[in-house]
Motif scaffolding. Sequence first.
Motif, PDB file in Angstrom:
ATOM      1  N   SER A 336       0.781  -1.093   0.008  1.00 34.72           N
ATOM      2  CA  SER A 336       0.026   0.070   0.048  1.00 34.72           C
ATOM      3  C   SER A 336       0.787   1.275  -0.184  1.00 34.72           C
ATOM      4  O   SER A 336       2.162   1.085   0.493  1.00 34.72           O
ATOM      5  CB  SER A 336      -0.877   0.066   1.323  1.00 34.72           C
ATOM      6  OG  SER A 336      -0.110   0.304   2.364  1.00 34.72           O
ATOM      7  N   GLU A 337       0.394   2.406  -0.343  1.00 35.27           N
ATOM      8  CA  GLU A 337       1.207   3.453  -0.458  1.00 35.27           C
ATOM      9  C   GLU A 337       1.640   3.949   1.021  1.00 35.27           C
ATOM     10  O   GLU A 337       2.636   4.618   1.276  1.00 35.27           O
ATOM     11  CB  GLU A 337       0.460   4.846  -1.200  1.00 35.27           C
ATOM     12  CG  GLU A 337       1.236   6.074  -1.326  1.00 35.27           C
ATOM     13  CD  GLU A 337       1.976   5.652  -2.381  1.00 35.27           C
ATOM     14  OE1 GLU A 337       3.234   6.405  -2.567  1.00 35.27           O
ATOM     15  OE2 GLU A 337       1.901   4.831  -3.272  1.00 35.27           O
ATOM     16  N   THR A 338       0.534   3.928   1.859  1.00 28.55           N
ATOM     17  CA  THR A 338       0.896   4.011   3.392  1.00 28.55           C
ATOM     18  C   THR A 338       2.024   3.151   3.818  1.00 28.55           C
ATOM     19  O   THR A 338       3.012   3.585   4.413  1.00 28.55           O
ATOM     20  CB  THR A 338      -0.230   3.824   4.245  1.00 28.55           C
ATOM     21  OG1 THR A 338      -1.409   4.483   3.899  1.00 28.55           O
ATOM     22  CG2 THR A 338       0.110   3.932   5.722  1.00 28.55           C
ATOM     23  N   ASP A 341       5.251   4.339   2.236  1.00 26.14           N
ATOM     24  CA  ASP A 341       5.858   5.585   3.075  1.00 26.14           C
ATOM     25  C   ASP A 341       6.335   5.482   4.345  1.00 26.14           C
ATOM     26  O   ASP A 341       7.530   5.992   4.726  1.00 26.14           O
ATOM     27  CB  ASP A 341       4.873   6.659   3.290  1.00 26.14           C
ATOM     28  CG  ASP A 341       4.288   7.251   2.023  1.00 26.14           C
ATOM     29  OD1 ASP A 341       5.044   7.320   0.985  1.00 26.14           O
ATOM     30  OD2 ASP A 341       3.186   7.849   2.007  1.00 26.14           O
ATOM     31  N   LEU A 342       5.927   4.337   5.067  1.00 28.71           N
ATOM     32  CA  LEU A 342       6.401   3.876   6.414  1.00 28.71           C
ATOM     33  C   LEU A 342       7.986   3.302   6.148  1.00 28.71           C
ATOM     34  O   LEU A 342       8.686   3.570   7.018  1.00 28.71           O
ATOM     35  CB  LEU A 342       5.512   3.009   7.105  1.00 28.71           C
ATOM     36  CG  LEU A 342       4.275   3.501   7.694  1.00 28.71           C
ATOM     37  CD1 LEU A 342       3.459   2.284   8.015  1.00 28.71           C
ATOM     38  CD2 LEU A 342       4.592   4.553   8.673  1.00 28.71           C
ATOM     39  N   GLU A 378       2.547  11.763   8.935  1.00 32.96           N
ATOM     40  CA  GLU A 378       1.856  10.653   9.535  1.00 32.96           C
ATOM     41  C   GLU A 378       0.709  10.929  10.252  1.00 32.96           C
ATOM     42  O   GLU A 378       0.801  11.951  11.000  1.00 32.96           O
ATOM     43  CB  GLU A 378       2.892   9.861  10.534  1.00 32.96           C
ATOM     44  CG  GLU A 378       4.019   9.419   9.745  1.00 32.96           C
ATOM     45  CD  GLU A 378       5.321   9.051  10.650  1.00 32.96           C
ATOM     46  OE1 GLU A 378       5.354   7.960  11.257  1.00 32.96           O
ATOM     47  OE2 GLU A 378       5.929   9.980  10.963  1.00 32.96           O
ATOM     48  N   GLU A 379      -0.222  10.114  10.302  1.00 30.65           N
ATOM     49  CA  GLU A 379      -1.552  10.272  10.975  1.00 30.65           C
ATOM     50  C   GLU A 379      -1.502   9.308  12.146  1.00 30.65           C
ATOM     51  O   GLU A 379      -1.813   8.294  11.848  1.00 30.65           O
ATOM     52  CB  GLU A 379      -2.852  10.076  10.230  1.00 30.65           C
ATOM     53  CG  GLU A 379      -3.982  10.579  10.682  1.00 30.65           C
ATOM     54  CD  GLU A 379      -4.099  12.008  11.089  1.00 30.65           C
ATOM     55  OE1 GLU A 379      -5.261  12.440  11.967  1.00 30.65           O
ATOM     56  OE2 GLU A 379      -3.692  13.104  10.568  1.00 30.65           O
TER      57      GLU A 379
END
Length: 431
Positions: A336-338, A341-342, A378-379
Motif C-alpha cells: 500500500s502507499e501508506t 511511506d512507512l 503521519e496520522e
Amino acid sequence: MRIPEELLHFIWRFRLFKPLMMKTTCGKQVQVIKPGQFNEHAGPDFLFAELKIAGQQWFGHIELHVDAKDWMVHRHHQDEAYNAVILHVIWEGEMACYLSDGTWIPNLNLQQLVDEEVLEKALDLLHNGHWLSCAYRMKKIPMHIKLQTVQRAAVERLEGRYQQIMLQNKRFKGDWERITLSMLAGSFGFKVNKQAFLDWAELINLKLLAKFADKPKSIQAMFFGQAGFLTAYKGKESYPTQLQKEYEYIKQGFGLAEMSVYQWKFLRMRPANFPTIRLAQLAGLYHIRTNWFSKIVSSHYVEDIKQELRNTTINKYWRTHYHFEKTTEDHSNEFSETFTDLLVINCFAPLLFAYGKHIRKTGHMDLAMEWLESIGAEENVVTRKYRKSGLPSFSAMESQGLLHLQTHYCDLKKCLNCPIGAYILQQPIDV
C-alpha cells in the motif's frame, strides 16, 4: 523560592537577569561579556566564559548551583576538572568555595537579579497539569518558532537513529547490506512482530540470497522455512508443499537454522499485517534485488525506490491466503502507499542519513531529509494530539519531529531545552 537547577542554567544561558546590578556576595561588580558554552557533559556547566570582576578581565568556566553548599556536596573542591572555574553562580545560601588547589572563587547570587515574571512563567510552564505544558500559549507562538522546534526535533531523531545504526554497523562489521536487511525486517514487523523479524533476519544468509536471485521459489522457501512456518505446515496445498520440499533441500545443503513458529504473533492484527504476508512481500523484494542498500544510496529520488516496491511481484497464493492452510476471498497483496511511506520513514531515510554521517557526506544527509519532507505527515495519536493543541505537521519530517518532541521533551517536561519554551520565557508576560 526553590527553583530547579535547569531553570538556573536557562536564566544564565539567556541572560534573563538585571546586568547592571550584578555583584558577588562580597560586593565586587560583575560584568558578563560571554556567559560561556552550555556543557551537557561532565564538568563545569558553562565553558569558556568571559567576565569582568571588579574591572579585571577573567576567562574560564562557570559552575551553577541552586544552593551554595552544593559546591562542597558535589565535591568540586576536590576535583581538578573544576580548577578553571572563575565564578560560582548560586540562587540561595552562602558558603566560601575553593578550588582543589585552595584558590578561593567568588559567588554570585542571582535570586535578586531575576524578575518575578520570569519565575512565574517558568513555574507555569514546568508545573501545569497539561500533557503539553506550552499548550496554553501555543496560539501566540510564531510559526517560525514552531517549525524550528519540530525540525530540530526531527534532526535529533535522525541523529538518534544514527547512533543505533552505528551499533549495528559495529555488530555486522561494516556490512551495510546486512544492516539494511535487519532494518527492513524490523520495519515489516511493526511493533508486534518487530523482534521476531529481527531474530529471523539474523538467520538469513545474504550470499545464499544472491545465489538464488533468479529463483523466487527458493527465496520464498528460505524466508518461510527459516521463519518456522514450513515445518509447522501440515496441509496438502500445492504451493506450501513445494516450498517444504525446496526448503528441505536448501536446509540440508547449506545447514540452515530456523525459528519456532510460535514466535510470530497474529492476534489483534489486520490480516494485511500478518507476518506471513509481510514475509511474502519481503521475499518479493529480495527477488527483485539483493543489494537494497546500494539502491538506497544511489537513488536521488525516493520515488524511484517506491516504484520498485509497487512493482514487486508476490506469489499469487497470497491473493487468496493471509496465512497457510486457510483460504480467503481474493484480495490485494501489493504494497500500500501508506506502507511504502512507512518504509521510507523507518528504514530508507534513516539508513541514508546514517551512512552519509558515517562517511561524512552531507549530501546523503540532506537528501534523506528531503525524502522525509516529500512524504505527507503521519496520522496517529501523537500527531493528532499536537495538531489539536496548535502544533500541526505537514510532512513526515515534521511528524517524526513531533514523535521525538513528545518522548524526549514534552513527556519529560524539558521545556527549558525546547525553542518554544525558551521563546515563552523570553517574552513579556502577556505574550
